[in-house]
Design a protein around this motif. Structure first.
Motif, PDB file in Angstrom:
ATOM      1  N   ASP A  77      98.372 -65.108 -22.412  1.00  0.00           N
ATOM      2  CA  ASP A  77      98.557 -63.714 -21.990  1.00  0.00           C
ATOM      3  C   ASP A  77      97.769 -62.827 -22.957  1.00  0.00           C
ATOM      4  N   ILE A  78      96.518 -62.530 -22.573  1.00  0.00           N
ATOM      5  CA  ILE A  78      95.600 -61.824 -23.475  1.00  0.00           C
ATOM      6  C   ILE A  78      96.124 -60.426 -23.855  1.00  0.00           C
ATOM      7  N   ALA A  79      96.688 -59.715 -22.891  1.00  0.00           N
ATOM      8  CA  ALA A  79      97.185 -58.369 -23.179  1.00  0.00           C
ATOM      9  C   ALA A  79      98.286 -58.428 -24.241  1.00  0.00           C
ATOM     10  N   ARG A  80      99.164 -59.397 -24.097  1.00  0.00           N
ATOM     11  CA  ARG A  80     100.261 -59.547 -25.047  1.00  0.00           C
ATOM     12  C   ARG A  80      99.730 -59.961 -26.427  1.00  0.00           C
ATOM     13  N   TYR A  81      98.737 -60.832 -26.408  1.00  0.00           N
ATOM     14  CA  TYR A  81      98.108 -61.266 -27.657  1.00  0.00           C
ATOM     15  C   TYR A  81      97.452 -60.078 -28.369  1.00  0.00           C
ATOM     16  N   LEU A  82      96.683 -59.284 -27.620  1.00  0.00           N
ATOM     17  CA  LEU A  82      95.990 -58.139 -28.219  1.00  0.00           C
ATOM     18  C   LEU A  82      96.988 -57.121 -28.763  1.00  0.00           C
ATOM     19  N   TYR A  83      98.070 -56.943 -28.029  1.00  0.00           N
ATOM     20  CA  TYR A  83      99.115 -56.006 -28.451  1.00  0.00           C
ATOM     21  C   TYR A  83      99.697 -56.452 -29.795  1.00  0.00           C
TER      22      TYR A  83
ATOM     23  N   ALA B 278     106.841 -72.807 -20.622  1.00  0.00           N
ATOM     24  CA  ALA B 278     105.795 -73.302 -21.522  1.00  0.00           C
ATOM     25  C   ALA B 278     104.912 -72.151 -21.995  1.00  0.00           C
ATOM     26  N   ASN B 279     104.543 -71.252 -21.087  1.00  0.00           N
ATOM     27  CA  ASN B 279     103.725 -70.103 -21.459  1.00  0.00           C
ATOM     28  C   ASN B 279     104.456 -69.167 -22.411  1.00  0.00           C
ATOM     29  N   GLU B 280     105.731 -68.928 -22.123  1.00  0.00           N
ATOM     30  CA  GLU B 280     106.529 -68.049 -22.981  1.00  0.00           C
ATOM     31  C   GLU B 280     106.643 -68.642 -24.381  1.00  0.00           C
ATOM     32  N   PHE B 281     106.849 -69.959 -24.430  1.00  0.00           N
ATOM     33  CA  PHE B 281     106.981 -70.630 -25.724  1.00  0.00           C
ATOM     34  C   PHE B 281     105.665 -70.564 -26.492  1.00  0.00           C
ATOM     35  N   LEU B 282     104.559 -70.732 -25.781  1.00  0.00           N
ATOM     36  CA  LEU B 282     103.243 -70.645 -26.412  1.00  0.00           C
ATOM     37  C   LEU B 282     102.986 -69.229 -26.937  1.00  0.00           C
ATOM     38  N   ASN B 283     103.325 -68.218 -26.144  1.00  0.00           N
ATOM     39  CA  ASN B 283     103.210 -66.825 -26.608  1.00  0.00           C
ATOM     40  C   ASN B 283     104.017 -66.616 -27.878  1.00  0.00           C
TER      41      ASN B 283
ATOM     42  N   ILE C 187      99.309 -67.001 -40.339  1.00  0.00           N
ATOM     43  CA  ILE C 187      99.110 -68.446 -40.473  1.00  0.00           C
ATOM     44  C   ILE C 187      97.684 -68.823 -40.061  1.00  0.00           C
ATOM     45  N   PRO C 188      96.951 -69.509 -40.931  1.00  0.00           N
ATOM     46  CA  PRO C 188      95.596 -69.929 -40.556  1.00  0.00           C
ATOM     47  C   PRO C 188      95.643 -70.963 -39.431  1.00  0.00           C
ATOM     48  N   THR C 189      94.772 -70.818 -38.454  1.00  0.00           N
ATOM     49  CA  THR C 189      94.814 -71.761 -37.328  1.00  0.00           C
ATOM     50  C   THR C 189      93.468 -72.477 -37.175  1.00  0.00           C
ATOM     51  N   GLU C 190      93.564 -73.665 -36.630  1.00  0.00           N
ATOM     52  CA  GLU C 190      92.402 -74.534 -36.455  1.00  0.00           C
ATOM     53  C   GLU C 190      91.324 -73.869 -35.588  1.00  0.00           C
ATOM     54  N   ASP C 191      91.753 -73.267 -34.479  1.00  0.00           N
ATOM     55  CA  ASP C 191      90.802 -72.505 -33.664  1.00  0.00           C
ATOM     56  C   ASP C 191      91.408 -71.171 -33.250  1.00  0.00           C
ATOM     57  N   SER C 192      90.631 -70.385 -32.545  1.00  0.00           N
ATOM     58  CA  SER C 192      91.022 -69.017 -32.226  1.00  0.00           C
ATOM     59  C   SER C 192      92.303 -68.944 -31.397  1.00  0.00           C
ATOM     60  N   LEU C 193      93.231 -68.091 -31.828  1.00  0.00           N
ATOM     61  CA  LEU C 193      94.466 -67.898 -31.070  1.00  0.00           C
ATOM     62  C   LEU C 193      94.173 -67.191 -29.752  1.00  0.00           C
ATOM     63  N   LEU C 194      93.075 -66.452 -29.741  1.00  0.00           N
ATOM     64  CA  LEU C 194      92.672 -65.778 -28.499  1.00  0.00           C
ATOM     65  C   LEU C 194      92.411 -66.815 -27.408  1.00  0.00           C
ATOM     66  N   ASP C 195      91.770 -67.920 -27.791  1.00  0.00           N
ATOM     67  CA  ASP C 195      91.480 -68.978 -26.818  1.00  0.00           C
ATOM     68  C   ASP C 195      92.734 -69.728 -26.387  1.00  0.00           C
TER      69      ASP C 195
ATOM     70  N   GLU D 212     102.555 -65.526 -31.468  1.00  0.00           N
ATOM     71  CA  GLU D 212     102.998 -64.293 -32.124  1.00  0.00           C
ATOM     72  C   GLU D 212     103.546 -64.583 -33.522  1.00  0.00           C
ATOM     73  N   PHE D 213     104.207 -65.725 -33.660  1.00  0.00           N
ATOM     74  CA  PHE D 213     104.713 -66.131 -34.970  1.00  0.00           C
ATOM     75  C   PHE D 213     103.541 -66.306 -35.943  1.00  0.00           C
ATOM     76  N   CYS D 214     102.472 -66.955 -35.493  1.00  0.00           N
ATOM     77  CA  CYS D 214     101.282 -67.168 -36.334  1.00  0.00           C
ATOM     78  C   CYS D 214     100.640 -65.841 -36.730  1.00  0.00           C
ATOM     79  N   ILE D 215     100.552 -64.916 -35.791  1.00  0.00           N
ATOM     80  CA  ILE D 215      99.948 -63.614 -36.097  1.00  0.00           C
ATOM     81  C   ILE D 215     100.807 -62.875 -37.130  1.00  0.00           C
ATOM     82  N   GLU D 216     102.130 -62.859 -36.875  1.00  0.00           N
ATOM     83  CA  GLU D 216     103.034 -62.116 -37.761  1.00  0.00           C
ATOM     84  C   GLU D 216     103.076 -62.706 -39.171  1.00  0.00           C
TER      85      GLU D 216
END
Ligand SMILES: [Zn+2]
Ligand SMILES: [Zn+2]
Length: 213
Positions: A126-132, A98-103, A114-122, A107-111
């Motif tokens: 995996d914050i490190a992976r998100y920031l990367y 589930a976590n891998e799928f969410l990551n 894609i506008p999102t309803e709330d912050s993808l950071l929240d 990542e698809f949204c970032i790449e």
């Protein structure tokens, strides 16, 4: 399979697992050198994970114009095609999947920007992976707008930024507004407020960001 024991690496980095195995043919004749070990802690997808997964799929659906069910099917197949994992149901997938799928969705949204309803950071597990990923795509880690690099390590005045070697330095991708805020309130307050941290520039990042490695 149940783990009966393990040998930890000298630096805590490696894990040696001894598993019963008798099919030498597959290793020697077919020269298979890869295997998959996934630790199953027995927990299944939580309600919180499921909420975040569905919220992200809904954002992708609105952006693409496809129905949510179509996006769900497409993204699952794409995820399986990329990772090779088994087919899973979001009703009872294990927590790691589930976590891998969410990551993967994040990542698809970032790449794809894609506008999102709330912050993808929240939403990110995996914050490190998100920031990367934000860094590689030059997106602000807090709001997704076009980002500039903020050096978390002091670069030092007088040195030409183009000439310094960036590899190994810690940076954060921030839009102008958030970058200004960082400098106004300082590292400690900013990182505490948003729960972010600098990401170390590696060869890949230096290449995509065109920085001197
Ligand atoms: Zn800065
Ligand atoms: Zn921002």
């Amino acid at each position: 399979m149940n783990i009966k024991g393990y040998i930890s690496g000298f630096d805590g980095q490696a894990l040696t697992i001894v598993a019963p195995f008798s099919d030498d043919y597959i290793l020697t004749k077919r020269e298979i050198t890869e295997c998959e070990i996934r630790l199953d802690d027995g927990r299944t997808v939580s309600a919180d994970q499921r909420k975040k997964i569905y919220a992200t799929m809904r954002d992708i659906s609105i952006w693409s114009g496809h129905l949510p069910d179509e996006i769900k099917a497409l993204m699952k197949y794409d995820f399986i095609a990329k990772t090779g994992c088994d087919y899973f149901s979001l009703a009872d997938a294990d927590m790691t999947t589930a976590n891998e799928f969410l990551n993967f969705l994040i990542e698809f949204c970032i790449e794809q920007d894609i506008p999102t309803e709330d912050s993808l950071l929240d939403r990110s597990p995996d914050i490190a992976r998100y920031l990367y990923c934000c860094l590689a795509n030059k997106k602000c880690a807090l709001c997704g707008k076009k980002a500039e690099l903020h050096h978390v390590d002091a670069v030092g005045s007088g040195r030409n930024r183009k000439e310094i070697v960036h590899k190994g330095m810690h940076v954060l991708p921030l839009c102008r507004t958030h970058h200004t805020e960082f400098h106004a309130i300082g590292k400690d307050t900013f990182c505490e407020k948003y729960k972010v941290f600098g990401i170390k520039l590696d060869d890949y990042l230096c290449r995509v960001l065109r920085l001197k490695g």
